[in-house]
Design a protein around this motif. Structure first.
Motif, PDB file in Angstrom:
ATOM      1  N   SER A 109      56.632  27.049  19.242  1.00 19.88           N
ATOM      2  CA  SER A 109      55.091  27.065  19.266  1.00 19.88           C
ATOM      3  C   SER A 109      54.307  28.282  19.765  1.00 19.88           C
ATOM      4  N   VAL A 110      55.145  28.895  20.548  1.00 19.73           N
ATOM      5  CA  VAL A 110      54.522  30.166  21.144  1.00 19.73           C
ATOM      6  C   VAL A 110      55.072  31.473  20.871  1.00 19.73           C
ATOM      7  N   GLY A 111      56.554  31.673  20.749  1.00 21.76           N
ATOM      8  CA  GLY A 111      57.099  32.725  20.601  1.00 21.76           C
ATOM      9  C   GLY A 111      56.961  33.416  19.173  1.00 21.76           C
ATOM     10  N   VAL A 112      57.209  32.541  18.100  1.00 25.32           N
ATOM     11  CA  VAL A 112      57.201  33.005  16.730  1.00 25.32           C
ATOM     12  C   VAL A 112      56.106  33.385  16.139  1.00 25.32           C
ATOM     13  N   PRO A 113      54.937  32.821  16.652  1.00 25.25           N
ATOM     14  CA  PRO A 113      53.479  33.612  15.931  1.00 25.25           C
ATOM     15  C   PRO A 113      53.350  34.833  16.309  1.00 25.25           C
ATOM     16  N   VAL A 114      53.588  35.090  17.777  1.00 27.88           N
ATOM     17  CA  VAL A 114      53.483  36.196  18.407  1.00 27.88           C
ATOM     18  C   VAL A 114      54.386  37.537  17.817  1.00 27.88           C
ATOM     19  N   THR A 115      55.744  37.102  17.787  1.00 30.79           N
ATOM     20  CA  THR A 115      56.669  37.815  17.228  1.00 30.79           C
ATOM     21  C   THR A 115      56.512  38.154  15.903  1.00 30.79           C
ATOM     22  N   ASP A 116      56.227  37.377  15.118  1.00 28.46           N
ATOM     23  CA  ASP A 116      55.996  37.813  13.577  1.00 28.46           C
ATOM     24  C   ASP A 116      54.751  38.785  13.568  1.00 28.46           C
ATOM     25  N   ALA A 117      53.704  38.681  14.172  1.00 29.09           N
ATOM     26  CA  ALA A 117      52.615  39.476  14.277  1.00 29.09           C
ATOM     27  C   ALA A 117      52.988  40.707  14.755  1.00 29.09           C
ATOM     28  N   PHE A 118      53.827  41.031  15.650  1.00 24.43           N
ATOM     29  CA  PHE A 118      54.316  42.023  16.107  1.00 24.43           C
ATOM     30  C   PHE A 118      55.133  42.898  15.152  1.00 24.43           C
ATOM     31  N   LEU A 119      55.987  42.042  14.324  1.00 18.20           N
ATOM     32  CA  LEU A 119      56.793  42.709  13.251  1.00 18.20           C
ATOM     33  C   LEU A 119      55.835  43.198  12.095  1.00 18.20           C
ATOM     34  N   GLU A 120      54.503  42.692  11.900  1.00 11.74           N
ATOM     35  CA  GLU A 120      53.617  43.262  11.064  1.00 11.74           C
ATOM     36  C   GLU A 120      52.920  44.330  11.444  1.00 11.74           C
ATOM     37  N   GLY A 121      53.021  44.780  12.775  1.00 12.38           N
ATOM     38  CA  GLY A 121      52.407  46.055  13.332  1.00 12.38           C
ATOM     39  C   GLY A 121      51.424  45.756  14.411  1.00 12.38           C
ATOM     40  N   TYR A 122      51.151  44.455  14.755  1.00 17.04           N
ATOM     41  CA  TYR A 122      50.264  44.029  15.784  1.00 17.04           C
ATOM     42  C   TYR A 122      50.979  43.828  17.274  1.00 17.04           C
ATOM     43  N   HIS A 123      50.029  44.680  18.280  1.00 16.97           N
ATOM     44  CA  HIS A 123      50.437  44.657  19.567  1.00 16.97           C
ATOM     45  C   HIS A 123      50.542  43.292  19.890  1.00 16.97           C
ATOM     46  N   GLY A 124      51.548  42.827  20.712  1.00 17.44           N
ATOM     47  CA  GLY A 124      51.692  41.373  21.373  1.00 17.44           C
ATOM     48  C   GLY A 124      52.034  41.438  22.925  1.00 17.44           C
ATOM     49  N   CYS A 125      51.773  40.178  23.412  1.00 21.53           N
ATOM     50  CA  CYS A 125      52.057  39.803  24.754  1.00 21.53           C
ATOM     51  C   CYS A 125      52.244  38.577  25.058  1.00 21.53           C
ATOM     52  N   LEU A 126      53.205  38.096  25.828  1.00 22.89           N
ATOM     53  CA  LEU A 126      53.946  36.874  26.001  1.00 22.89           C
ATOM     54  C   LEU A 126      53.921  36.896  27.648  1.00 22.89           C
TER      55      LEU A 126
END
Length: 326
Positions: A53-70
């Protein structure tokens, strides 16, 4: 995320004070009230469900080139470190539910896959994706001769720092480094690079196991202390940063595509009340610095929400080292 009762709470006659359902938390008591969130889970929610619910969306966006933060935020002893990395030792948890005490070494996360926290799961997903893309082929090739492995190169780096009493320290500094050298990193701002930490150790890594091993070694250098609410209370904000750079050429003769992104995995020190923790001396000074920086973080988040709603607001991100970095 609601934690289960710890040993101290059980000794004092614990009774459940909140009910979690869907997107709402109900506080039970004389002044009955409810609060709404994007997602709410109780103490029975597994580590895997939290990751989905939390980690997958942020990680996948990061792999597409977006900065992320958890960011794990909450009261001291609420289970932030457990959520981010897993149990501190093999005996703390065997079911994936929150354990009492936050732990610091993450050894149990390796021994019990179900209890792994967000950080090891995020790293596994990153390197699985890197391996899949590196070993992939051009599915749109016209002839068998053109079906060659896609020209993709990845470079993954990681760094680990803590912010203790508003001082930045390098948790991956080589053995033998003095405290003065470990506390040397400085947060800088550059026209092209943006915000970065000067003098911070950055290690090139090739797989999830190697990366998590560096994280575990850095965690041993993190400052923890005992309070009345938590036997291993994190006394600093820890920021583990993964940097991903990729260069790809979709087909022969195509332009080279470059992409880079940063993913910050943040385990905050817990907010606390002096009355509850019975802190004094150095612990009280630590608590004051912790609460001040958490207050600054809250102000920044509130300002960002107002800006997203179309309001004209100043975002005070320079008020603390944590918000300046993030």
């Amino acid at each position: 995320r609601g934690p289960p009762p710890n040993a101290r709470e059980l000794e004092q006659g614990y009774h459940k004070g909140v009910l979690a359902s869907g997107r709402t938390i109900e506080a039970l008591g004389k002044a009955h009230s409810s609060y709404s969130y994007d997602h709410v889970c109780d103490e029975h929610q597994s580590q895997g469900a939290i990751f989905e619910s939390v980690g997958v969306p942020v990680t996948d966006a990061f792999l597409e080139g977006y900065h992320g933060c958890l960011i794990a935020y909450g009261q001291t002893g609420a289970g932030k470190t457990f959520t981010m990395q897993g149990p501190g030792d093999p005996d703390e948890s065997s079911s994936g539910e929150l354990a009492s005490g936050e732990g610091t070494d993450g050894a149990g996360a390796v021994n019990d896959p179900e209890a792994q926290g967000l950080i090891p799961r995020v790293l596994q997903r990153i390197f699985q994706r890197v391996a899949d893309e590196t070993n992939g082929t051009l599915i749109d090739a016209d002839t068998p001769e053109d079906k060659k492995p896609c020209d993709v190169q990845f470079v993954v780096k990681c760094s680990y720092l803590e912010i203790y009493n508003e001082t930045v320290a390098d948790l991956l500094a080589p053995a033998g480094t003095t405290n003065a050298e470990r506390n040397a990193p400085v947060i800088r701002e550059h026209d092209k690079k943006g915000i970065f930490v000067e003098g911070l150790t950055e290690a090139v890594v090739t797989n999830a196991e190697e990366t998590y091993d560096l994280f575990t070694k850095g965690s041993f250098n993190r400052r923890v202390g005992m309070t009345e609410m938590n036997r291993e209370s994190s006394r600093s904000h820890a920021v583990f940063t993964v940097s991903l750079e990729s260069k790809r050429r979709p087909c022969q003769g195509a332009a080279l595509q470059k992409r880079s992104a940063l993913l910050h995995l943040v385990d905050l020190a817990g907010s606390e009340r002096q009355k509850s923790t019975e802190a004094g001396g150095a612990r009280l000074k630590e608590a004051s610095a912790i609460n001040k920086s958490l207050s600054a973080l809250g102000n920044v988040i509130k300002a960002l929400v107002d800006v997203a709603d179309g309001k004209d607001r100043h975002v005070p991100y320079r008020d603390s080292k944590l918000t300046y970095l993030l």
